[in-house]
Design an enzyme around this catalytic site. Structure first.
Site, PDB file in Angstrom:
ATOM      1  N   CYS A 175       0.833  -1.202   0.000  1.00 50.08           N
ATOM      2  CA  CYS A 175       0.000   0.000   0.000  1.00 50.08           C
ATOM      3  C   CYS A 175       0.870   1.257   0.000  1.00 50.08           C
ATOM      4  CB  CYS A 175      -0.935  -0.009   1.202  1.00 50.08           C
ATOM      5  SG  CYS A 175      -2.171   1.318   1.184  1.00 50.08           S
ATOM      6  N   CYS A 176       1.901   1.269   0.835  1.00 47.99           N
ATOM      7  CA  CYS A 176       2.805   2.417   0.879  1.00 47.99           C
ATOM      8  C   CYS A 176       3.559   2.581  -0.439  1.00 47.99           C
ATOM      9  CB  CYS A 176       3.801   2.257   2.023  1.00 47.99           C
ATOM     10  SG  CYS A 176       3.115   2.551   3.664  1.00 47.99           S
ATOM     11  N   CYS A 223      -1.651   7.782   7.342  1.00 46.32           N
ATOM     12  CA  CYS A 223      -2.949   7.466   6.756  1.00 46.32           C
ATOM     13  C   CYS A 223      -3.895   6.907   7.820  1.00 46.32           C
ATOM     14  CB  CYS A 223      -2.778   6.454   5.634  1.00 46.32           C
ATOM     15  SG  CYS A 223      -1.794   7.063   4.241  1.00 46.32           S
ATOM     16  N   CYS A 243       7.469   3.926   6.051  1.00 42.30           N
ATOM     17  CA  CYS A 243       6.604   3.757   4.880  1.00 42.30           C
ATOM     18  C   CYS A 243       7.378   3.294   3.656  1.00 42.30           C
ATOM     19  CB  CYS A 243       5.860   5.050   4.571  1.00 42.30           C
ATOM     20  SG  CYS A 243       6.912   6.390   3.962  1.00 42.30           S
TER      21      CYS A 243
END
Length: 238
Positions: free
Chosen positions: A120-121, A202, A228
């Site tokens: 996702c990062c 996030c 991240c």
């Protein structure tokens, strides 16, 4: 192009033997004067971001400030970003985001963070930033040694393997320095700080910090992940 050995040597000497506050001022003034057009700043517009942004604005508000809009930020962060830009008079905010096509292909239901936060990062932060990294020789960051064990050995001047340099003007600052500077300059605080969010990323991967935890303990809580991906942990010297 990468920095020359002479330029790197000049940077390494900045602020040696000075207080953390003086070091930050020296670094920002030198970078703004000598490396205009070759330097940019990455900002999360998070809990402590106002300090470095204020120092930047004092020296050159035209230096590009990059914000990675992951599409998963707290609404408060987006409002705070716009508030700080106006308050400080920053002139060159640049927003990077993953493409709609990439999100549709790789995270169509916004659930990737739950089972693969690294992926996702990469999708939402690392890959969008990589597009602009070659445009600059120096990158300013707001990282600090006191934030976590992965940052405890963070240098002010951090050469990269590709010949560029990350500069961490606040590396030596403590929480008391941050608090004093923000009060002295009358800087607005991120609204989530009052709710215990001391490091703000996030929504799916951020929680309030508990008493006794370091400021980044609320990021990816319960997972091995601590960064991240746009920054790597700095190993301690033996």
């Amino acid at each position: 192009m990468a920095l020359t050995g002479e330029e790197l040597g000049i940077l390494r000497q900045l602020g040696e033997g000075e207080t953390p506050q003086k070091t930050a001022s020296l670094v920002l003034s030198k970078v703004a004067a000598q490396f205009a057009g070759r330097v940019a700043l990455i900002s999360s517009f998070g809990a402590e971001s106002a300090v470095l942004l204020a120092l930047l604005a004092q020296n050159d508000p035209q230096i590009p400030v990059y914000f990675l809009d992951t599409k998963r930020h707290f609404p408060e962060t987006l409002l705070y970003r716009d508030q700080l830009v106006q308050f400080l008079g920053l002139k060159n905010l640049r927003i990077l985001s993953p493409s709609d096509e990439a999100l549709k292909d790789r995270d169509p239901q916004d659930q990737l963070a739950g089972f693969d936060p690294d992926a996702c990062c990469a999708l939402r932060k690392v890959e969008p930033l990589e597009v602009v990294l070659p445009e600059f020789d120096l990158w300013l960051t707001g990282r600090k040694r006191m934030q976590s064990l992965t940052r405890a050995a963070l240098p002010v001047i951090e050469p990269q393997k590709d010949g560029t340099v990350k500069i961490n003007p606040l590396a030596q600052w403590q929480q008391a320095d941050i608090t004093h500077f923000m009060r002295e300059k009358g800087l607005p605080q991120h609204p989530l700080v009052a709710k215990g969010y001391l490091s703000i990323g996030c929504v799916p991967c951020t929680r309030p910090v508990k008493e006794g935890e370091d400021s980044r303990a609320g990021r990816w809580a319960g997972k091995v992940k601590m960064e991240c991906g746009i920054h790597r942990p700095v190993p301690r010297q033996a």
